[in-house]
Design a protein around this motif. Structure first.
Motif, PDB file in Angstrom:
ATOM      1  N   ILE A  60       0.832  -1.211   0.000  1.00 38.39           N
ATOM      2  CA  ILE A  60       0.000   0.000   0.000  1.00 38.39           C
ATOM      3  C   ILE A  60       0.866   1.259   0.000  1.00 38.39           C
ATOM      4  N   VAL A  61       1.493   1.562   1.131  1.00 36.61           N
ATOM      5  CA  VAL A  61       2.192   2.838   1.274  1.00 36.61           C
ATOM      6  C   VAL A  61       3.383   2.935   0.330  1.00 36.61           C
ATOM      7  N   ARG A  62       4.143   1.869   0.191  1.00 34.08           N
ATOM      8  CA  ARG A  62       5.301   1.928  -0.697  1.00 34.08           C
ATOM      9  C   ARG A  62       4.872   2.253  -2.127  1.00 34.08           C
ATOM     10  N   ARG A  63       3.771   1.683  -2.565  1.00 34.57           N
ATOM     11  CA  ARG A  63       3.290   1.950  -3.925  1.00 34.57           C
ATOM     12  C   ARG A  63       2.885   3.414  -4.086  1.00 34.57           C
ATOM     13  N   VAL A  64       2.321   3.982  -3.034  1.00 33.50           N
ATOM     14  CA  VAL A  64       1.945   5.394  -3.090  1.00 33.50           C
ATOM     15  C   VAL A  64       3.187   6.275  -3.118  1.00 33.50           C
ATOM     16  N   LEU A  65       4.117   6.014  -2.213  1.00 30.77           N
ATOM     17  CA  LEU A  65       5.300   6.865  -2.094  1.00 30.77           C
ATOM     18  C   LEU A  65       6.229   6.724  -3.289  1.00 30.77           C
ATOM     19  N   ASP A  66       6.256   5.548  -3.914  1.00 25.77           N
ATOM     20  CA  ASP A  66       7.111   5.363  -5.083  1.00 25.77           C
ATOM     21  C   ASP A  66       6.711   6.272  -6.238  1.00 25.77           C
ATOM     22  N   LYS A  67       5.480   6.729  -6.232  1.00 36.04           N
ATOM     23  CA  LYS A  67       4.984   7.583  -7.313  1.00 36.04           C
ATOM     24  C   LYS A  67       5.157   9.064  -7.004  1.00 36.04           C
ATOM     25  N   ARG A  68       5.642   9.371  -5.805  1.00 31.40           N
ATOM     26  CA  ARG A  68       5.775  10.768  -5.402  1.00 31.40           C
ATOM     27  C   ARG A  68       7.200  11.250  -5.587  1.00 31.40           C
ATOM     28  N   GLU A  69       7.333  12.491  -6.065  1.00 27.61           N
ATOM     29  CA  GLU A  69       8.653  13.086  -6.230  1.00 27.61           C
ATOM     30  C   GLU A  69       8.924  14.163  -5.179  1.00 27.61           C
ATOM     31  N   ASP A  70       8.010  14.297  -4.229  1.00 27.24           N
ATOM     32  CA  ASP A  70       8.121  15.381  -3.249  1.00 27.24           C
ATOM     33  C   ASP A  70       8.271  14.858  -1.824  1.00 27.24           C
ATOM     34  N   ILE A  71       8.830  13.657  -1.677  1.00 27.18           N
ATOM     35  CA  ILE A  71       8.921  13.071  -0.346  1.00 27.18           C
ATOM     36  C   ILE A  71      10.238  13.398   0.347  1.00 27.18           C
ATOM     37  N   GLY A  72      11.161  14.044  -0.368  1.00 23.16           N
ATOM     38  CA  GLY A  72      12.423  14.424   0.254  1.00 23.16           C
ATOM     39  C   GLY A  72      13.372  13.244   0.375  1.00 23.16           C
ATOM     40  N   ASP A  73      14.141  13.237   1.446  1.00 24.91           N
ATOM     41  CA  ASP A  73      15.163  12.218   1.674  1.00 24.91           C
ATOM     42  C   ASP A  73      14.523  10.825   1.715  1.00 24.91           C
ATOM     43  N   PRO A  74      14.894   9.934   0.787  1.00 27.13           N
ATOM     44  CA  PRO A  74      14.273   8.601   0.768  1.00 27.13           C
ATOM     45  C   PRO A  74      14.595   7.760   1.991  1.00 27.13           C
ATOM     46  N   SER A  75      15.632   8.138   2.744  1.00 24.43           N
ATOM     47  CA  SER A  75      15.964   7.359   3.935  1.00 24.43           C
ATOM     48  C   SER A  75      14.877   7.468   5.001  1.00 24.43           C
TER      49      SER A  75
END
Length: 211
Positions: free
Chosen positions: A133-148
């Motif tokens: 769920i969440v990973r699929r959503v965040l993988d499509k976002r370019e505004d999440i900042g530091d991926p860590s």
């Protein structure tokens, strides 16, 4: 001349059931990312090709183990379809609709209750929510900042949604339990938005444990 392995245990054993049992144990012990088809096949005593024959991919096998009330492959495109601005609102609304659906509601709340009562069910539920769920959503976002910080963002979103489900549907805290769905979406979506893309690091970096 001896015949080669067929990939199936001898006798009338339920091969599909053996694979599912081995997969459940592997996923609950190692997590989704730490588990391979080869490990599951070895534990079940079959060839990896037979696992692929029955389930196709690791993701499909994982979903067969968890048996979620909704298919993430169908759900996530709906959440993302109308652009990033409305994603937090659509996440909350879709989550509430799942919890309140005549079929999906009892199934999801059963998963939630099982996850709070049994460690292995809780681990499977955690990995399902995180990876599917969440990973699929965040993988499509370019505004999440530091991926860590993705694991932290995922955990925070989970805390908000699962906490909401527990208090609204299981513990039935009022007035939240009786509140109109639109009111709940309006109240919760800004918090989800912050957890997805907002600044969640300042307090942690300053040593303050509060969020």
């Amino acid at each position: 001349m001896a015949r080669g392995r067929t990939g199936r245990r001898p006798g009338n054993q339920d091969t599909r059931g053996l694979i599912l049992t081995a997969a459940r144990e592997a996923f609950s012990q190692r997590g989704y990312d730490g588990t391979s088809i080869k490990q599951i096949a070895t534990s079940a005593g079959v060839d990896a090709a037979l696992v692929h024959h029955y389930f196709g991919t690791k993701e499909k096998l994982f979903l067969a183990v968890v048996r979620p009330p909704v298919d993430p492959a169908l759900l996530i495109p709906q959440v993302l379809a109308e652009g990033p601005e409305g994603v937090p609102t659509r996440i909350v609304r879709t989550f509430l609709q799942t919890c309140e659906g005549p079929v999906t509601g009892p199934a999801f709340l059963g998963m939630l209750r099982g996850g709070t009562s049994h460690r292995w069910q809780g681990l499977l539920l955690r990995d399902f929510f995180t990876t599917q769920i969440v990973r699929r959503v965040l993988d499509k976002r370019e505004d999440i900042g530091d991926p860590s910080y993705l694991p932290l963002r995922t955990s925070l979103v989970a805390s908000q949604l699962f906490g909401l489900a527990l208090t609204r549907y299981v513990l039935k805290f009022e007035p939240l339990a009786s509140a109109h769905q639109d009111a709940v979406v309006t109240a919760v979506a800004p918090t989800i938005a912050r957890y997805l893309t907002g600044d969640i690091t300042a307090e942690l970096e300053s040593g303050n444990s509060g969020l």
